[in-house]
Design a protein around this motif. Structure first.
Motif, PDB file in Angstrom:
ATOM      1  N   PRO B 129     -16.211  12.586  36.777  1.00  0.00           N
ATOM      2  CA  PRO B 129     -15.854  12.774  38.297  1.00  0.00           C
ATOM      3  C   PRO B 129     -15.809  11.565  39.043  1.00  0.00           C
ATOM      4  CG  PRO B 129     -18.107  12.990  37.956  1.00  0.00           C
ATOM      5  CD  PRO B 129     -17.582  12.705  36.518  1.00  0.00           C
ATOM      6  N   THR B 130     -14.609  11.658  40.026  1.00  0.00           N
ATOM      7  CA  THR B 130     -14.380  10.369  40.692  1.00  0.00           C
ATOM      8  C   THR B 130     -14.337  10.865  41.971  1.00  0.00           C
ATOM      9  OG1 THR B 130     -11.877  10.676  40.474  1.00  0.00           O
ATOM     10  CG2 THR B 130     -12.966   9.551  38.819  1.00  0.00           C
ATOM     11  N   LEU B 131     -14.160   9.744  43.016  1.00  0.00           N
ATOM     12  CA  LEU B 131     -14.054   9.919  44.321  1.00  0.00           C
ATOM     13  C   LEU B 131     -12.802  10.889  44.749  1.00  0.00           C
ATOM     14  CD1 LEU B 131     -15.655   9.177  46.742  1.00  0.00           C
ATOM     15  CD2 LEU B 131     -13.954   7.236  47.065  1.00  0.00           C
ATOM     16  N   HIS B 132     -11.640  10.943  43.956  1.00  0.00           N
ATOM     17  CA  HIS B 132     -10.492  11.546  44.143  1.00  0.00           C
ATOM     18  C   HIS B 132     -10.204  12.953  43.417  1.00  0.00           C
ATOM     19  CE1 HIS B 132      -9.371   8.129  46.273  1.00  0.00           C
ATOM     20  NE2 HIS B 132      -9.380   7.330  45.120  1.00  0.00           N
ATOM     21  N   ALA B 216     -10.362   4.423  41.264  1.00  0.00           N
ATOM     22  CA  ALA B 216      -8.922   4.325  40.965  1.00  0.00           C
ATOM     23  C   ALA B 216      -8.207   5.823  41.059  1.00  0.00           C
ATOM     24  CB  ALA B 216      -8.801   3.578  39.416  1.00  0.00           C
ATOM     25  N   GLU B 217      -6.792   5.752  41.287  1.00  0.00           N
ATOM     26  CA  GLU B 217      -6.200   7.022  41.129  1.00  0.00           C
ATOM     27  C   GLU B 217      -5.486   7.035  39.760  1.00  0.00           C
ATOM     28  OE1 GLU B 217      -4.679   8.564  44.491  1.00  0.00           O
ATOM     29  OE2 GLU B 217      -5.781   7.360  45.840  1.00  0.00           O
ATOM     30  N   LEU B 218      -6.355   7.529  38.778  1.00  0.00           N
ATOM     31  CA  LEU B 218      -5.844   7.451  37.463  1.00  0.00           C
ATOM     32  C   LEU B 218      -5.951   8.870  36.672  1.00  0.00           C
ATOM     33  CD1 LEU B 218      -7.189   4.016  36.297  1.00  0.00           C
ATOM     34  CD2 LEU B 218      -4.903   4.496  36.677  1.00  0.00           C
ATOM     35  N   ASP B 219      -5.097   9.213  35.753  1.00  0.00           N
ATOM     36  CA  ASP B 219      -5.481  10.465  35.071  1.00  0.00           C
ATOM     37  C   ASP B 219      -6.301  10.164  33.635  1.00  0.00           C
ATOM     38  OD1 ASP B 219      -4.158  12.193  36.837  1.00  0.00           O
ATOM     39  OD2 ASP B 219      -2.483  10.892  36.218  1.00  0.00           O
ATOM     40  N   VAL B 220      -5.800   9.000  33.129  1.00  0.00           N
ATOM     41  CA  VAL B 220      -6.347   8.720  31.661  1.00  0.00           C
ATOM     42  C   VAL B 220      -6.967   7.246  31.675  1.00  0.00           C
ATOM     43  CG1 VAL B 220      -5.918   8.722  29.189  1.00  0.00           C
ATOM     44  CG2 VAL B 220      -4.964  10.290  30.928  1.00  0.00           C
ATOM     45  N   ILE B 221      -7.987   7.010  31.254  1.00  0.00           N
ATOM     46  CA  ILE B 221      -8.564   5.548  31.030  1.00  0.00           C
ATOM     47  C   ILE B 221      -8.513   5.308  29.469  1.00  0.00           C
ATOM     48  CG2 ILE B 221     -10.395   3.919  31.120  1.00  0.00           C
ATOM     49  CD1 ILE B 221     -10.979   4.839  33.872  1.00  0.00           C
ATOM     50  N   VAL B 222      -8.022   4.360  28.968  1.00  0.00           N
ATOM     51  CA  VAL B 222      -7.941   4.409  27.296  1.00  0.00           C
ATOM     52  C   VAL B 222      -8.926   3.101  26.983  1.00  0.00           C
ATOM     53  CG1 VAL B 222      -6.530   3.757  25.392  1.00  0.00           C
ATOM     54  CG2 VAL B 222      -5.584   5.062  27.216  1.00  0.00           C
ATOM     55  N   THR B 223      -9.554   3.268  25.989  1.00  0.00           N
ATOM     56  CA  THR B 223     -10.511   2.154  25.491  1.00  0.00           C
ATOM     57  C   THR B 223     -11.131   2.525  24.189  1.00  0.00           C
ATOM     58  OG1 THR B 223     -12.896   1.346  26.110  1.00  0.00           O
ATOM     59  CG2 THR B 223     -12.641   3.474  26.695  1.00  0.00           C
ATOM     60  N   ASP B 224     -11.682   1.525  23.578  1.00  0.00           N
ATOM     61  CA  ASP B 224     -12.144   1.868  22.211  1.00  0.00           C
ATOM     62  C   ASP B 224     -13.588   2.355  22.337  1.00  0.00           C
ATOM     63  OD1 ASP B 224     -14.590  -0.319  22.030  1.00  0.00           O
ATOM     64  OD2 ASP B 224     -13.164  -1.585  22.302  1.00  0.00           O
ATOM     65  N   GLY B 225     -13.944   3.001  21.340  1.00  0.00           N
ATOM     66  CA  GLY B 225     -15.133   4.061  21.409  1.00  0.00           C
ATOM     67  C   GLY B 225     -16.395   3.273  21.904  1.00  0.00           C
ATOM     68  N   PHE B 226     -16.661   1.906  21.471  1.00  0.00           N
ATOM     69  CA  PHE B 226     -17.799   1.338  21.804  1.00  0.00           C
ATOM     70  C   PHE B 226     -17.685   1.061  23.547  1.00  0.00           C
ATOM     71  CE2 PHE B 226     -21.198  -1.515  22.710  1.00  0.00           C
ATOM     72  CZ  PHE B 226     -21.834  -1.334  21.537  1.00  0.00           C
ATOM     73  N   ALA B 227     -16.905   0.473  23.976  1.00  0.00           N
ATOM     74  CA  ALA B 227     -16.890   0.307  25.475  1.00  0.00           C
ATOM     75  C   ALA B 227     -16.745   1.439  25.925  1.00  0.00           C
ATOM     76  CB  ALA B 227     -15.677  -0.509  25.977  1.00  0.00           C
TER      77      ALA B 227
END
Lengths: 320, 320
Positions: B129-132, B216-227
């Protein structure tokens, strides 16, 4: 009576130019608790007349925010960052403060100041408030990845810091990881755990997960700089959200708080990319949280998530 | 009218045995919104008599919580995890839900279900969940490290998921990183950014830092599984703290909130390991925060932090 410490401040390091560093230096100097060497472009640092306790050290060059390590070392002995560290090396300052790029701070610091014996790389140590007091986290971004040897050195540095600050207390140290079991984590983390278990100078508590850092009774959390930076910044962002909620108050704050803070409705993470629909629930979910994960799976089936994702990927591949 | 979906539930996967999964299955079945196949050791799954909408699928073997991938694949076709996935592969279930180990879920899922074309590895997608509203994060722990190709695949999977759920909306995608500048991050992250910039199926927004994920107004944040796992769990831990603060309320809650939530007094991270005292301030610190970093340096000088840490490391090395 000791003389107040002398602090070399990289006035050019912050995002917004030297104004913040100048203001901060004026405030600290006014109290006499330190002398300040403001290092940077003299033309931009002209403090009105001469202010007691502040000296300008002219260093005209700028470190580019995105300079590569080699470029940092080749060029700019007259940058504010180099001069700041040189003042410490020469004994003219007791400590250095900069708001510059972490990588540049580390690279130039190693080159100008050198390292403590037995330490290959600096670790950036930050302090986070917790339910029981506070906890140190090292590294929060001096470098990105860490091998076993670096993690062990960070643990020794953080533990030594704790022993200085709390004499007689044996530091409780844990490695940040994705789970508590011994099999979890990267090779570097598991190998570091094996070494730390054998150190007599600290009390190694195994692995700590991200959700426990505010509650665990620990003195030092050890991690690579990427994960440490993410953990520190997520904690900061969450604190900002919590302040926002408390400031809102009333019905608006309550509604936002319910949405932001209840973790159960969002239990259930889709394992995307498998040729079928699979949802992972938290291992320690309670009944309502497990129901939420089942409902996540039901929703994915109803909206035909996996076949539609597959069709999109195929269309994208065909299209370009 | 469609028949309700059939969900295969790995009843043995949770930390505390099958009781939670059984309770959740009974609750879901009672509403008729899904049929459930409870997969596990029949002796432990005996639901009283026959319950409408629940069927027991006997799978006597257990997946050891710390089994290595090879062991997972060699042994246990009759484990609850294998049987759960097999039910999906055979079309007897529409989706699978497990509270088991993420690595096991991924490894067995790949082996039994296979992958979507063009995807090498599943990414675990969670919603925060985010502010937006909310934001998807992928990967939150299916694997630990990710190369460029995996990050790009996670981005495509997350974006496709968004396009399914919000038809007509171009997904805003960012990579989780330690800074916003193009020079920041690992080689894999920077290489993935270069590829994502060229994809027409999503709106690539560059890098997002941990403190911005709630705003942030984003739909998808991409990262490696550890982070991703660290970010998700720190957010969960912070939410738990915030709930605790709100529940406390009053003077106690106010005092704890001030201590936990004000980030400024703790600006200033020591670069430990350098042969001299250096403190890093946030690049975007305001004056009070910068003063806090200077005060951190003053305190380190006064307590002689660096020479005492150096002496301790030397004594430890001499002693053992």
């Amino acid at each position: 009576v000791h003389a107040p410490p002398t602090i070399a401040v990289d006035a050019m390091g912050g995002d917004g130019g030297p104004a913040i560093a100048i203001d901060a230096a004026l405030q600290v100097a006014a109290t006499g608790r330190a002398r300040l060497l403001l290092v940077g472009d003299g033309a931009q640092l002209a403090v009105d007349g001469s202010v007691d306790g502040i000296e300008i050290v002219h260093a005209p060059a700028q470190v580019a925010p995105d300079a590569a390590p080699a470029a940092l070392l080749r060029v700019q002995a007259d940058s504010s960052l180099h001069r700041m560290y040189a003042l410490v090396r020469e004994g003219r300052a007791d400590a250095a403060v900069s708001g510059g790029n972490s990588g540049a701070l580390m690279t130039v610091g190693r080159a100008v100041l050198g390292m403590l014996p037995g330490i290959d790389r600096p670790g950036m140590l930050a302090t986070l408030p917790t339910l029981h007091g506070s906890v140190r986290m090292i590294d929060v971004g001096a470098s990105l990845r860490a091998r076993q040897v670096h993690l062990v050195q960070f643990a020794r540095l953080g533990a030594a810091c704790c022993r200085v600050e709390q004499p007689g207390h044996v530091p409780r140290v844990a490695l940040l990881n994705v789970g508590g079991e011994a099999s979890k984590g990267t090779d570097a983390i598991r190998a570091a755990a094996a070494v730390l278990r054998g150190l007599g100078t600290l009390d190694f508590r195994g692995f700590v997960e991200g959700d426990a850092i505010f509650e665990a009774e620990l003195d030092v959390i050890v991690t690579d700089g990427f994960a440490g930076n993410v953990a520190l910044k997520v904690a900061e962002g969450a604190a900002r959200m919590a302040r926002h909620l408390l400031a809102l108050g009333g019905a608006d704050g309550g509604a936002l708080a319910r949405r932001l803070l209840d973790v159960r409705p969002r239990n259930g993470a889709c394992l995307l990319g498998l040729a079928g629909c699979a949802v992972k629930s938290h291992g320690n979910a309670d009944r309502d949280a497990f129901v939420a994960a089942v409902d996540r799976a039901i929703a994915a089936v109803v909206e035909r998530l996996v076949p539609r994702v597959a069709a999109m990927l195929a269309a994208d591949a065909a299209g370009g």
